[in-house]
Design a protein around this motif. Sequence first.
Motif, PDB file in Angstrom:
ATOM      1  N   HIS A  94       0.822  -1.061  -0.174  1.00 41.10           N
ATOM      2  CA  HIS A  94       0.431   0.111  -0.252  1.00 41.10           C
ATOM      3  C   HIS A  94       0.534   1.431  -0.152  1.00 41.10           C
ATOM      4  N   CYS A  95       2.073   1.321   0.744  1.00 40.08           N
ATOM      5  CA  CYS A  95       3.206   2.823   1.112  1.00 40.08           C
ATOM      6  C   CYS A  95       3.448   2.341  -0.217  1.00 40.08           C
ATOM      7  N   ALA A  96       4.283   1.519  -1.142  1.00 37.59           N
ATOM      8  CA  ALA A  96       4.882   2.013  -2.292  1.00 37.59           C
ATOM      9  C   ALA A  96       3.835   2.489  -3.023  1.00 37.59           C
ATOM     10  N   ASP A  97       2.500   1.591  -3.563  1.00 36.51           N
ATOM     11  CA  ASP A  97       1.470   2.302  -4.438  1.00 36.51           C
ATOM     12  C   ASP A  97       1.015   3.915  -4.430  1.00 36.51           C
ATOM     13  N   ASP A  98       1.245   4.555  -3.161  1.00 34.38           N
ATOM     14  CA  ASP A  98       0.636   5.691  -2.949  1.00 34.38           C
ATOM     15  C   ASP A  98       2.218   6.302  -3.487  1.00 34.38           C
ATOM     16  N   ILE A  99       3.334   5.837  -3.301  1.00 37.87           N
ATOM     17  CA  ILE A  99       4.355   6.624  -2.892  1.00 37.87           C
ATOM     18  C   ILE A  99       4.943   6.639  -4.294  1.00 37.87           C
ATOM     19  N   ALA A 100       4.656   5.395  -5.630  1.00 36.56           N
ATOM     20  CA  ALA A 100       4.751   5.304  -6.653  1.00 36.56           C
ATOM     21  C   ALA A 100       3.575   6.358  -7.595  1.00 36.56           C
ATOM     22  N   GLN A 101       2.222   6.636  -7.091  1.00 30.27           N
ATOM     23  CA  GLN A 101       1.832   7.562  -7.374  1.00 30.27           C
ATOM     24  C   GLN A 101       1.576   8.646  -7.514  1.00 30.27           C
ATOM     25  N   ALA A 102       3.157   8.583  -6.917  1.00 29.30           N
ATOM     26  CA  ALA A 102       3.322  10.681  -6.452  1.00 29.30           C
ATOM     27  C   ALA A 102       5.251  10.780  -7.253  1.00 29.30           C
ATOM     28  N   VAL A 103       5.455   9.419  -7.089  1.00 34.74           N
ATOM     29  CA  VAL A 103       6.916  10.378  -7.745  1.00 34.74           C
ATOM     30  C   VAL A 103       6.914   9.555  -9.078  1.00 34.74           C
ATOM     31  N   GLN A 104       6.280   8.100  -9.544  1.00 35.10           N
ATOM     32  CA  GLN A 104       6.782   7.622 -10.601  1.00 35.10           C
ATOM     33  C   GLN A 104       6.317   8.299 -11.623  1.00 35.10           C
TER      34      GLN A 104
END
Length: 252
Positions: A94-104
């Motif tokens: 869930h954390c990786a999903d949120d971070i990826a949505q913001a930075v990738q």
Amino acid sequence: MTSTATHLRTIALHWTDLHEAAGQPVTVGAFGLGLRGYLARLDAADRDEYGYDRNHAAHLRSQERDPLQLGERPVPVRLHILDTMRAVEAALVHCADDIAQAVQRAPIAGPTARRTAVAPYATQREADIAAADRARRTQLAHADLVDPRRWRYTGRRTASHAALWLLARIERKPGPCRRLTADEERRIGTVAAGAAARVERALDIAAQQRTLSTPCPDCGGAVDVHGGEGRVPVAHCMGCGRIWTEGGVIAA
């Protein structure tokens, strides 16, 4: 203070150990397995301490049991290990999903075909150069799309993979992502600390000390519990000095 990178490495390195431990018999002496009366509330308290509920609440419903699974069936030998794995994996993914949505960044768009009927090429050489350029741009777009450094919302979504992807972001490794903000680093740090603590407790690989909310039954004083690293857990009353193990009082 343990760094976020160390926490993420701990999760990635010991994920296979958790898989193996899930099928092993319970080991006497693991912190949290003894002194059952005192330690019953520790798990809920730890989730509050590390902000765990906030970081994987969105995934809890997906972890609900399928109605088809209801009824009598074999229970895993070490169910608490499996529960740890599910909670850690849900939080990290869930954390990786949120971070990826913001930075990738989004994948590079491929080239569009030229409508030669409307805008024909002047010479065959010009057409060949344009075709070669389109082929090169198509290849670059495909390579960017399948870049293994890119976080994906389907397919390989394991705790170890999420931990390594988040580690790469913390360490500012190359990839199709911008640099993390301070808030994003803190978010990853909170999730990583909670996940690593759960992994270490489940495998009994770190020294543990907790002050329990339940007071001493004799004097009402605060009770500290020490254990982990393969040691038998011991409870010590800070008021009257009484010491317990799971077998009973060993000093008063």
